[in-house]
Design a protein around this motif. Sequence first.
Motif, short mmCIF file in Angstrom:
data_model
loop_
_atom_site.label_atom_id
_atom_site.label_comp_id
_atom_site.label_asym_id
_atom_site.label_seq_id
_atom_site.Cartn_x
_atom_site.Cartn_y
_atom_site.Cartn_z
N ARG A 71 0.82 -1.22 0.00
CA ARG A 71 0.00 0.00 0.00
C ARG A 71 0.86 1.27 0.00
N GLU A 72 1.95 1.26 0.74
CA GLU A 72 2.74 2.48 0.90
C GLU A 72 3.87 2.60 -0.12
N GLU A 73 4.48 1.48 -0.48
CA GLU A 73 5.62 1.53 -1.38
C GLU A 73 5.33 1.00 -2.77
N GLY A 74 4.17 0.37 -2.95
CA GLY A 74 3.77 -0.11 -4.27
C GLY A 74 4.64 -1.22 -4.82
N GLY A 75 5.16 -2.06 -3.93
CA GLY A 75 6.02 -3.12 -4.42
C GLY A 75 6.03 -4.33 -3.52
N MET A 76 6.86 -5.29 -3.93
CA MET A 76 7.02 -6.55 -3.20
C MET A 76 8.49 -6.90 -3.11
N PRO A 77 8.89 -7.57 -2.03
CA PRO A 77 10.26 -8.07 -1.96
C PRO A 77 10.47 -9.15 -3.03
N LYS A 78 11.71 -9.29 -3.48
CA LYS A 78 12.03 -10.27 -4.53
C LYS A 78 11.62 -11.68 -4.10
N LYS A 79 11.88 -12.03 -2.85
CA LYS A 79 11.53 -13.36 -2.35
C LYS A 79 10.02 -13.59 -2.44
N ALA A 80 9.23 -12.58 -2.11
CA ALA A 80 7.77 -12.70 -2.17
C ALA A 80 7.30 -12.84 -3.62
N LYS A 81 7.94 -12.12 -4.52
CA LYS A 81 7.59 -12.24 -5.95
C LYS A 81 7.83 -13.66 -6.44
N LEU A 82 9.02 -14.19 -6.12
CA LEU A 82 9.36 -15.54 -6.56
C LEU A 82 8.41 -16.58 -5.97
N MET A 83 8.08 -16.39 -4.70
CA MET A 83 7.15 -17.32 -4.03
C MET A 83 5.76 -17.22 -4.66
N ALA A 84 5.30 -16.02 -4.93
CA ALA A 84 3.96 -15.83 -5.52
C ALA A 84 3.89 -16.47 -6.90
N ILE A 85 4.88 -16.21 -7.72
CA ILE A 85 4.88 -16.76 -9.09
C ILE A 85 5.02 -18.28 -9.05
N GLY A 86 5.92 -18.78 -8.22
CA GLY A 86 6.11 -20.23 -8.12
C GLY A 86 4.87 -20.95 -7.64
N THR A 87 4.25 -20.41 -6.61
CA THR A 87 3.03 -21.02 -6.08
C THR A 87 1.90 -20.97 -7.10
N MET A 88 1.76 -19.81 -7.75
CA MET A 88 0.70 -19.66 -8.74
C MET A 88 0.86 -20.70 -9.85
N TRP A 89 2.05 -20.83 -10.39
CA TRP A 89 2.24 -21.75 -11.50
C TRP A 89 2.18 -23.22 -11.07
N THR A 90 2.53 -23.51 -9.83
CA THR A 90 2.39 -24.88 -9.33
C THR A 90 0.92 -25.29 -9.34
N PHE A 91 0.07 -24.43 -8.79
CA PHE A 91 -1.35 -24.76 -8.71
C PHE A 91 -2.04 -24.67 -10.07
N VAL A 92 -1.63 -23.74 -10.90
CA VAL A 92 -2.21 -23.65 -12.25
C VAL A 92 -1.83 -24.89 -13.05
N SER A 93 -0.57 -25.30 -12.96
CA SER A 93 -0.14 -26.50 -13.68
C SER A 93 -0.93 -27.73 -13.22
N PHE A 94 -1.10 -27.86 -11.90
CA PHE A 94 -1.87 -28.98 -11.38
C PHE A 94 -3.31 -28.93 -11.89
N ALA A 95 -3.90 -27.74 -11.88
CA ALA A 95 -5.28 -27.59 -12.34
C ALA A 95 -5.42 -27.95 -13.81
N VAL A 96 -4.50 -27.43 -14.62
CA VAL A 96 -4.58 -27.65 -16.07
C VAL A 96 -4.28 -29.11 -16.43
N LEU A 97 -3.31 -29.70 -15.77
CA LEU A 97 -2.92 -31.07 -16.11
C LEU A 97 -3.83 -32.14 -15.50
N PHE A 98 -4.33 -31.88 -14.28
CA PHE A 98 -5.07 -32.93 -13.59
C PHE A 98 -6.49 -32.53 -13.17
#
Length: 128
Positions: A71-98
Amino acid sequence: MKINKNILIKYLWLTLGLLCFLIGSVGIIVPGLPTTIMMILAAACFFRSSEKLYNWVIENKYYGHHVKNFREEGGMPKKAKLMAIGTMWTFVSFAVLFGIPDHMLIIKIITILGAATGTGYVISLRTI
């Protein structure tokens, strides 16, 4: 604070904020359900409806600092970005494949496009 003066609009924002908060709270326990983004949305809704609830969200010891950073800085730490993207694609891949049946190809495509859009958004945020 920009609390809306119109009582109907104020309660609409409050209701949306509570809904986002509820989904985010469930996300603390259920893997794959986003917590931080729902709390960011809840804070945005509370910002327009309830100063007390807004402050409670941004001062929470578990996720408040993430919400406040966004809200105040308009950004995310690099670790949070990597975790968000990794988690998102893990669950999307599972959804699409299975999870999504093969005959629902359009739903698979929409899911992948949604994840690609989310990934683009996360990448576009300032790294703090």
